[in-house]
Design a protein around this motif. Structure first.
Motif, short mmCIF file in Angstrom:
data_model
loop_
_atom_site.label_atom_id
_atom_site.label_comp_id
_atom_site.label_asym_id
_atom_site.label_seq_id
_atom_site.Cartn_x
_atom_site.Cartn_y
_atom_site.Cartn_z
N ALA A 1 48.51 40.73 63.00
CA ALA A 1 48.93 42.04 62.51
C ALA A 1 50.41 42.01 62.12
CB ALA A 1 48.69 43.11 63.57
N HIS A 2 50.80 42.97 61.28
CA HIS A 2 52.20 43.06 60.86
C HIS A 2 52.48 44.47 60.36
CE1 HIS A 2 51.20 43.14 56.52
NE2 HIS A 2 50.20 42.34 56.86
N TRP A 3 53.76 44.83 60.29
CA TRP A 3 54.16 46.12 59.76
C TRP A 3 54.10 46.10 58.24
CZ3 TRP A 3 54.69 50.53 62.35
CH2 TRP A 3 54.91 50.47 63.73
N SER A 4 53.74 47.23 57.65
CA SER A 4 53.74 47.36 56.20
C SER A 4 55.17 47.39 55.68
CB SER A 4 53.01 48.64 55.78
OG SER A 4 53.75 49.79 56.18
N ASP A 5 55.33 47.25 54.38
CA ASP A 5 56.66 47.24 53.76
C ASP A 5 57.16 48.64 53.43
OD1 ASP A 5 56.91 44.48 53.85
OD2 ASP A 5 55.93 44.21 51.90
N ASP A 6 56.45 49.68 53.84
CA ASP A 6 56.82 51.05 53.49
C ASP A 6 58.17 51.43 54.07
OD1 ASP A 6 54.35 51.49 52.16
OD2 ASP A 6 53.40 51.81 54.09
N ALA A 7 58.98 52.10 53.25
CA ALA A 7 60.30 52.53 53.71
C ALA A 7 60.21 53.68 54.69
CB ALA A 7 61.16 52.93 52.51
N VAL A 8 59.10 54.44 54.63
CA VAL A 8 58.86 55.54 55.56
C VAL A 8 57.34 55.65 55.71
CG1 VAL A 8 58.75 57.32 53.79
CG2 VAL A 8 59.46 57.94 56.11
N HIS A 9 56.88 56.26 56.80
CA HIS A 9 55.45 56.33 57.11
C HIS A 9 54.86 54.92 57.17
CE1 HIS A 9 55.82 60.56 56.86
NE2 HIS A 9 55.91 60.63 55.54
N GLU A 10 55.62 54.01 57.74
CA GLU A 10 55.17 52.63 57.90
C GLU A 10 53.98 52.57 58.86
OE1 GLU A 10 57.89 53.61 61.21
OE2 GLU A 10 57.82 54.01 59.07
N LYS A 11 53.20 51.53 58.75
CA LYS A 11 52.03 51.38 59.62
C LYS A 11 51.78 49.90 59.89
CE LYS A 11 48.96 51.65 55.58
NZ LYS A 11 50.10 51.87 54.64
N VAL A 12 51.03 49.64 60.95
CA VAL A 12 50.66 48.28 61.29
C VAL A 12 49.37 47.92 60.54
CG1 VAL A 12 49.91 46.71 63.13
CG2 VAL A 12 51.77 48.34 63.54
N VAL A 13 49.40 46.80 59.85
CA VAL A 13 48.26 46.30 59.10
C VAL A 13 47.66 45.13 59.88
CG1 VAL A 13 47.47 45.32 56.92
CG2 VAL A 13 49.35 46.98 56.94
N THR A 14 46.36 45.16 60.10
CA THR A 14 45.73 44.11 60.90
C THR A 14 44.38 43.70 60.34
OG1 THR A 14 44.93 43.54 63.12
CG2 THR A 14 44.71 45.84 62.44
N ASP A 15 43.98 42.48 60.62
CA ASP A 15 42.68 41.99 60.19
C ASP A 15 41.71 41.89 61.36
OD1 ASP A 15 43.64 39.88 61.66
OD2 ASP A 15 43.44 38.37 60.08
N THR A 16 42.07 42.51 62.47
CA THR A 16 41.27 42.40 63.68
C THR A 16 40.79 43.77 64.14
OG1 THR A 16 41.29 41.63 65.99
CG2 THR A 16 43.31 42.60 65.15
N ALA A 17 39.83 43.76 65.05
CA ALA A 17 39.36 45.02 65.65
C ALA A 17 40.50 45.65 66.44
CB ALA A 17 38.17 44.76 66.55
N ILE A 18 40.51 46.98 66.48
CA ILE A 18 41.57 47.71 67.16
C ILE A 18 41.00 48.39 68.41
CG2 ILE A 18 43.25 49.59 66.98
CD1 ILE A 18 43.25 49.08 63.93
N GLY A 19 41.56 48.05 69.57
CA GLY A 19 41.14 48.67 70.82
C GLY A 19 41.97 49.92 71.11
N THR A 20 41.51 50.70 72.08
CA THR A 20 42.21 51.93 72.48
C THR A 20 42.54 51.86 73.95
OG1 THR A 20 41.07 53.25 70.79
CG2 THR A 20 42.06 54.45 72.63
N LEU A 21 43.78 52.16 74.30
CA LEU A 21 44.23 52.12 75.68
C LEU A 21 44.43 53.52 76.23
CD1 LEU A 21 46.92 49.28 75.58
CD2 LEU A 21 44.47 49.10 76.02
N LYS A 22 44.24 53.67 77.53
CA LYS A 22 44.51 54.92 78.20
C LYS A 22 46.01 55.06 78.45
CE LYS A 22 40.07 55.22 80.65
NZ LYS A 22 39.42 55.30 81.99
N GLY A 23 46.47 56.30 78.57
CA GLY A 23 47.88 56.53 78.85
C GLY A 23 48.63 56.94 77.60
#
Length: 256
Positions: A141-163
């Motif tokens: 995964a890596h951060w997008s190149d967006d100057a604002v409203h950036e997001k993490v881009v990934t090629d893998t499944a995304i899990g969800t954590l508690k807390g």
């Protein structure tokens, strides 16, 4: 700390964050490595980071996405938790992270971010759960190149954590509005670069749709007056983004 846990780096970007950074660093003390990428602070942020054992790197501002990716690349370990200076890892989230890193099932994880606004942590509407993907294996995964409203881009499944990741900017309403004005300008530029156009429908109805979605359907009204003010600003942001796009469109047309 279990010996089998994957080593973890925490990556933080800063600019004049001395009033906020200490609590962030305390909440991240369970990490094996903390790197702070600073873009020219003059308020003692750098000294504070080093006092808490963080590695400090000076880097001229690159924009939110590139700056965060720079910090990720500078981390010592592949598993990285990205934090802002005004965020704190809650005890429940810390426990979930440490347990997950013993045997990660996915390459990236998201969790809820709980935002404090006008003295109240928002639990409904636009302010919650505010899902944030911040923990990931940087090989996947890596951060997008967006100057604002950036997001993490990934090629893998995304899990969800508690807390919750607690977000407490401690800024005044005037400072918050100033920041939102800057964000809407950047968002307008990005939208135009992506080929989008401001229309009467978007300018007139986007704020209304946003209000119905977050204040009524997602029950932002349950957060009291802070919730109302928060969504009202969000609706205004939508309006002003499209208004700024329209201004640029007319200016470009006049130059042709």
């Amino acid at each position: 700390m279990p010996a089998t846990r994957q080593p973890l780096s925490v990556a933080i970007i800063t600019l004049n964050a001395a009033s906020q950074l200490e609590d962030c660093l305390k909440s991240a003390c369970f990490a094996d490595d903390i790197v702070v990428v600073d873009s020219g602070s003059t308020d003692g942020t750098q000294a504070l980071a080093m006092r808490y054992g963080a590695r400090l790197i000076d880097q001229t501002w690159l924009g939110f996405g590139p700056q965060k990716q720079f910090a990720v690349d500078a981390a010592r370990h592949d598993w990285v938790l990205c934090l802002d200076a005004d965020e704190r890892v809650s005890p429940e989230l810390r426990k979930a992270i440490e347990q997950t890193l013993q045997e990660p099932a996915d390459g990236a994880y998201r969790f809820a971010r709980c935002n404090r606004f006008l003295g109240r942590y928002l639990k409904h509407g636009e302010g919650y759960p505010d899902w944030s993907l911040r923990l990931f294996d940087r090989r996947r995964a890596h951060w997008s190149d967006d100057a604002v409203h950036e997001k993490v881009v990934t090629d893998t499944a995304i899990g969800t954590l508690k807390g919750d990741l607690l977000h407490d900017s401690a800024e005044s309403l005037a400072a918050y509005l100033t920041k939102q004005n800057r964000y809407t300008s950047l968002a307008a530029d990005m939208a135009l670069q992506a080929g989008k156009r401001a229309t009467f429908g978007r300018i007139a109805f986007s704020p209304i749709v946003r209000f119905i979605k977050f204040y009524l359907i997602r029950q932002g009204f349950r957060d009291g007056l802070p919730g109302l003010v928060h969504i009202a600003i969000g609706c205004s942001n939508s309006f002003f983004k499209y208004a700024k796009m329209l201004e640029r469109q007319k200016s470009d047309a006049a130059l042709r």
